[in-house]
Design a protein around this motif. Structure first.
Motif, PDB file in Angstrom:
ATOM      1  N   VAL A 182       3.990  -1.332   0.190  1.00 33.05           N
ATOM      2  CA  VAL A 182       4.033  -1.581  -1.430  1.00 33.05           C
ATOM      3  C   VAL A 182       2.467  -1.043  -1.804  1.00 33.05           C
ATOM      4  O   VAL A 182       1.694  -2.123  -1.411  1.00 33.05           O
ATOM      5  N   VAL A 183       2.555  -0.096  -2.672  1.00 39.91           N
ATOM      6  CA  VAL A 183       1.048  -0.096  -3.377  1.00 39.91           C
ATOM      7  C   VAL A 183       0.985  -0.863  -4.674  1.00 39.91           C
ATOM      8  O   VAL A 183       1.800  -0.560  -5.472  1.00 39.91           O
ATOM      9  N   ALA A 184       0.045  -1.513  -4.609  1.00 38.84           N
ATOM     10  CA  ALA A 184      -0.494  -2.167  -6.041  1.00 38.84           C
ATOM     11  C   ALA A 184      -1.788  -1.762  -6.642  1.00 38.84           C
ATOM     12  O   ALA A 184      -2.960  -1.796  -5.837  1.00 38.84           O
ATOM     13  N   GLN A 185      -1.475  -1.189  -7.501  1.00 36.76           N
ATOM     14  CA  GLN A 185      -2.732  -0.495  -8.370  1.00 36.76           C
ATOM     15  C   GLN A 185      -3.444  -1.792  -9.122  1.00 36.76           C
ATOM     16  O   GLN A 185      -2.990  -2.244  -9.940  1.00 36.76           O
ATOM     17  N   THR A 186      -4.823  -1.936  -8.875  1.00 36.92           N
ATOM     18  CA  THR A 186      -5.377  -3.112  -9.530  1.00 36.92           C
ATOM     19  C   THR A 186      -6.232  -2.705 -10.728  1.00 36.92           C
ATOM     20  O   THR A 186      -6.012  -3.008 -11.908  1.00 36.92           O
ATOM     21  N   VAL A 187      -7.148  -1.695 -10.525  1.00 37.15           N
ATOM     22  CA  VAL A 187      -7.821  -1.129 -11.873  1.00 37.15           C
ATOM     23  C   VAL A 187      -7.897   0.410 -11.561  1.00 37.15           C
ATOM     24  O   VAL A 187      -8.022   1.014 -10.511  1.00 37.15           O
ATOM     25  N   SER A 188      -7.879   1.307 -12.653  1.00 31.90           N
ATOM     26  CA  SER A 188      -7.989   2.542 -12.450  1.00 31.90           C
ATOM     27  C   SER A 188      -9.324   3.227 -12.861  1.00 31.90           C
ATOM     28  O   SER A 188     -10.313   2.024 -13.223  1.00 31.90           O
ATOM     29  N   GLY A 189      -9.588   4.283 -12.834  1.00 31.09           N
ATOM     30  CA  GLY A 189     -10.958   4.920 -12.728  1.00 31.09           C
ATOM     31  C   GLY A 189     -11.392   5.510 -11.571  1.00 31.09           C
ATOM     32  O   GLY A 189     -10.849   5.134 -10.706  1.00 31.09           O
ATOM     33  N   PRO A 190     -12.341   6.406 -11.806  1.00 32.75           N
ATOM     34  CA  PRO A 190     -12.740   7.013 -10.581  1.00 32.75           C
ATOM     35  C   PRO A 190     -13.449   6.405  -9.424  1.00 32.75           C
ATOM     36  O   PRO A 190     -14.020   5.159  -9.750  1.00 32.75           O
ATOM     37  N   LYS A 191     -13.415   6.585  -8.320  1.00 33.87           N
ATOM     38  CA  LYS A 191     -14.224   5.802  -7.181  1.00 33.87           C
ATOM     39  C   LYS A 191     -15.785   5.642  -7.477  1.00 33.87           C
ATOM     40  O   LYS A 191     -16.298   6.528  -8.013  1.00 33.87           O
ATOM     41  N   LYS A 192     -16.371   4.630  -7.179  1.00 32.03           N
ATOM     42  CA  LYS A 192     -17.719   4.340  -7.304  1.00 32.03           C
ATOM     43  C   LYS A 192     -18.392   5.138  -6.500  1.00 32.03           C
ATOM     44  O   LYS A 192     -19.431   5.929  -6.595  1.00 32.03           O
ATOM     45  N   TRP A 260     -14.202  -3.233  -3.660  1.00 33.40           N
ATOM     46  CA  TRP A 260     -12.896  -4.159  -4.015  1.00 33.40           C
ATOM     47  C   TRP A 260     -13.356  -4.733  -5.369  1.00 33.40           C
ATOM     48  O   TRP A 260     -14.670  -4.333  -5.988  1.00 33.40           O
ATOM     49  N   ALA A 261     -12.530  -4.882  -6.141  1.00 31.75           N
ATOM     50  CA  ALA A 261     -12.538  -5.702  -7.674  1.00 31.75           C
ATOM     51  C   ALA A 261     -12.143  -6.945  -7.446  1.00 31.75           C
ATOM     52  O   ALA A 261     -11.634  -7.314  -6.382  1.00 31.75           O
ATOM     53  N   PRO A 262     -12.721  -7.948  -8.410  1.00 30.19           N
ATOM     54  CA  PRO A 262     -12.051  -9.158  -8.499  1.00 30.19           C
ATOM     55  C   PRO A 262     -10.503  -9.226  -8.015  1.00 30.19           C
ATOM     56  O   PRO A 262      -9.860  -9.974  -7.268  1.00 30.19           O
ATOM     57  N   GLN A 263      -9.755  -8.379  -8.643  1.00 28.28           N
ATOM     58  CA  GLN A 263      -8.226  -8.287  -8.497  1.00 28.28           C
ATOM     59  C   GLN A 263      -7.820  -8.165  -7.180  1.00 28.28           C
ATOM     60  O   GLN A 263      -6.699  -8.171  -6.818  1.00 28.28           O
ATOM     61  N   THR A 264      -8.690  -7.411  -6.364  1.00 27.06           N
ATOM     62  CA  THR A 264      -8.296  -7.054  -4.782  1.00 27.06           C
ATOM     63  C   THR A 264      -7.970  -8.372  -4.349  1.00 27.06           C
ATOM     64  O   THR A 264      -7.042  -8.527  -3.606  1.00 27.06           O
ATOM     65  N   THR A 310       1.190 -10.650  -9.879  1.00 25.37           N
ATOM     66  CA  THR A 310      -0.257 -11.171  -9.628  1.00 25.37           C
ATOM     67  C   THR A 310      -1.213 -10.541 -10.819  1.00 25.37           C
ATOM     68  O   THR A 310      -1.033  -9.401 -11.363  1.00 25.37           O
ATOM     69  N   ALA A 311      -1.961 -11.538 -11.373  1.00 19.49           N
ATOM     70  CA  ALA A 311      -2.889 -11.141 -12.328  1.00 19.49           C
ATOM     71  C   ALA A 311      -3.755  -9.944 -11.956  1.00 19.49           C
ATOM     72  O   ALA A 311      -4.331  -9.959 -10.847  1.00 19.49           O
ATOM     73  N   GLY A 312      -3.904  -8.878 -12.822  1.00 25.02           N
ATOM     74  CA  GLY A 312      -4.758  -7.827 -12.430  1.00 25.02           C
ATOM     75  C   GLY A 312      -4.176  -6.608 -11.750  1.00 25.02           C
ATOM     76  O   GLY A 312      -4.663  -5.683 -11.706  1.00 25.02           O
ATOM     77  N   VAL A 313      -3.089  -6.940 -11.456  1.00 22.91           N
ATOM     78  CA  VAL A 313      -2.164  -5.745 -10.646  1.00 22.91           C
ATOM     79  C   VAL A 313      -1.379  -5.067 -11.918  1.00 22.91           C
ATOM     80  O   VAL A 313      -0.579  -5.496 -12.696  1.00 22.91           O
ATOM     81  N   THR A 314      -1.979  -3.639 -12.136  1.00 21.76           N
ATOM     82  CA  THR A 314      -1.336  -3.078 -13.422  1.00 21.76           C
ATOM     83  C   THR A 314      -0.031  -2.190 -12.924  1.00 21.76           C
ATOM     84  O   THR A 314       0.704  -1.822 -13.784  1.00 21.76           O
ATOM     85  N   ARG A 315       0.069  -1.831 -11.807  1.00 20.42           N
ATOM     86  CA  ARG A 315       1.193  -1.144 -11.265  1.00 20.42           C
ATOM     87  C   ARG A 315       1.618  -1.053  -9.850  1.00 20.42           C
ATOM     88  O   ARG A 315       0.887  -1.246  -9.182  1.00 20.42           O
ATOM     89  N   THR A 316       2.807  -1.061  -9.488  1.00 28.63           N
ATOM     90  CA  THR A 316       3.106  -1.170  -8.018  1.00 28.63           C
ATOM     91  C   THR A 316       4.032   0.089  -7.870  1.00 28.63           C
ATOM     92  O   THR A 316       4.745   0.670  -8.705  1.00 28.63           O
ATOM     93  N   TRP A 317       4.002   0.845  -6.365  1.00 25.73           N
ATOM     94  CA  TRP A 317       5.217   1.679  -6.101  1.00 25.73           C
ATOM     95  C   TRP A 317       5.610   1.205  -4.716  1.00 25.73           C
ATOM     96  O   TRP A 317       4.665   0.521  -4.081  1.00 25.73           O
ATOM     97  N   VAL A 318       6.790   1.358  -4.335  1.00 23.90           N
ATOM     98  CA  VAL A 318       7.224   1.232  -2.923  1.00 23.90           C
ATOM     99  C   VAL A 318       7.464   2.661  -2.242  1.00 23.90           C
ATOM    100  O   VAL A 318       8.188   3.294  -2.762  1.00 23.90           O
ATOM    101  N   THR A 319       6.569   2.595  -1.235  1.00 29.55           N
ATOM    102  CA  THR A 319       6.876   3.977  -0.193  1.00 29.55           C
ATOM    103  C   THR A 319       7.057   3.819   0.899  1.00 29.55           C
ATOM    104  O   THR A 319       7.330   2.692   1.491  1.00 29.55           O
ATOM    105  N   LYS A 320       7.694   4.914   1.516  1.00 22.83           N
ATOM    106  CA  LYS A 320       8.265   4.642   3.031  1.00 22.83           C
ATOM    107  C   LYS A 320       7.693   5.808   3.893  1.00 22.83           C
ATOM    108  O   LYS A 320       7.255   6.782   3.464  1.00 22.83           O
ATOM    109  N   PRO A 321       7.931   5.730   5.123  1.00 28.90           N
ATOM    110  CA  PRO A 321       7.375   7.088   5.954  1.00 28.90           C
ATOM    111  C   PRO A 321       8.060   8.299   5.550  1.00 28.90           C
ATOM    112  O   PRO A 321       9.152   8.291   5.076  1.00 28.90           O
TER     113      PRO A 321
END
Ligand code: DP6
Length: 329
Positions: A182-192, A260-264, A310-321
């Motif tokens: 289960v992928v939980a996206q917390t904040v978007s934007g490019p990598k630091k 990490w972000a606080p949401q992590t 969960t506060a700060g989670v903006t989107r989720t996906w469920v993936t499998k092998p």
């Protein structure tokens, strides 16, 4: 399946490292210093088309419909140059790549991207490479891409300086184990800080890097055994240690790297809460703030619901092998 001579298209899926790769033993040849173990993920797909075109005087690279930056294009061209050398080809290429998922930080688009590019460009150049050779070719551009050549559960061993042929290998096909991530996206934007730069900084400056090199193979071994035995608790514990240790190296680099972000941490708390209520759910994070939770297919809906709330989670996906790289039309 070639559409016309000099042209090919390939599709590859992203993968999640269960045992993390962080650090190189040969920077020039891009050889990882520690073994890593991954699960290839369905849905998170990159599709790449390559055409060697006699009318071009330079390579043209487009990513998700825009012109690639100089830096992005340079990495693509470096792979094309390797393929041209092997195929004794001089033609320049038109490359167009699409991610069928957000290129948000930490969602491993370089793994699926370089695996798809290796397959499409080598086929377009007329080379018929084995999966092993494709994996070594992808690894030279981005080590995690070596793993996306194969479906299911995959290992990329550590290599030594000069190990130009190092490649990944499949441990078990996707059907081996009906897990969910289960992928939980917390904040978007490019990598630091990109992973290539981040791991070099850790190697050069983190006082814990040596310990990481000593300990990482142990987690990889435990994870391989757990995959074989379908032992989710055993896999999850070692997976969390591996991710925390790599983030520890990043955080103790100089200057420090906080992916990490606080949401992590908030999302990690959710995963621990699920475990306290008896759900075998385990978290891992890559070079970004998103939290990816491994669980059994029967728990996926519950895990997703908890992360959605969960506060700060903006989107989720469920993936499998998912499957390994394939040519497409
Ligand atoms: C944290 O494969 O992107 O996702 O070889 O320099 O291109 P390069 O690095 P890359 O690093 C991935 C790092 C990671 C862990 C992993 O996927 O194993």
């Amino acid at each position: 399946m070639k559409v016309r001579p000099n042209e090919a298209c390939a599709r590859a899926c992203a993968n999640i490292a269960l045992a993390k790769y962080w650090g190189k033993s040969d920077v020039k040849r891009n050889v990882p210093a520690v073994p890593s173990v991954s699960m290839t993920l369905d849905q998170l797909v990159t599709e790449t088309r390559v055409r060697f075109d006699p009318s071009l005087d330079a390579d043209r690279v487009r990513l998700d419909g825009r012109r690639a930056s100089t830096e992005e294009a340079a990495r693509v061209i470096a792979m094309l140059d390797r393929i041209r050398r092997e195929a004794r080809l001089r033609l320049r290429a038109r490359v167009s790549s699409h991610n069928h998922f957000p290129t948000a930080a930490g969602l491993a688009s370089s793994a699926s991207g370089f695996a798809a590019l290796a397959a499409a460009a080598s086929a377009a150049a007329g080379l018929r490479l084995s999966s092993r050779k494709l994996s070594a070719l992808a690894r030279a551009s981005s080590a995690s891409a070596a793993r996306s050549v194969y479906g299911g559960f995959v290992e990329l061993p550590a290599g030594r300086h000069g190990d130009a042929d190092l490649a990944a290998r499949q441990l078990a096909p996707a059907a081996h184990w009906n897990l969910r991530l289960v992928v939980a996206q917390t904040v978007s934007g490019p990598k630091k800080v990109g992973s290539t730069e981040g791991m070099e900084r850790s190697r050069k400056t983190s006082p814990y890097y040596r310990t990481w090199l000593e300990q990482a193979p142990k987690w990889a071994r435990t994870i391989k055994r757990a995959i074989k035995e379908r032992d989710l608790d055993g896999l999850g514990q070692a997976m969390e240690q591996s991710t925390l240790a790599f983030h520890c190296c990043a955080m103790t680099s100089s200057p420090p790297i906080f992916y990490w972000a606080p949401q992590t941490l908030t999302a990690l708390d959710t995963v621990q809460g699920l475990r306290a209520r008896g759900v075998s759910a385990w978290a891992t994070m890559d070079a970004g703030p998103h939290v990816k939770t491994l669980c059994d297919s029967s728990d996926a809906a519950r895990v997703r619901q908890a992360l959605d709330r969960t506060a700060g989670v903006t989107r989720t996906w469920v993936t499998k092998p998912g499957p390994g790289v394939e040519l497409c039309s």
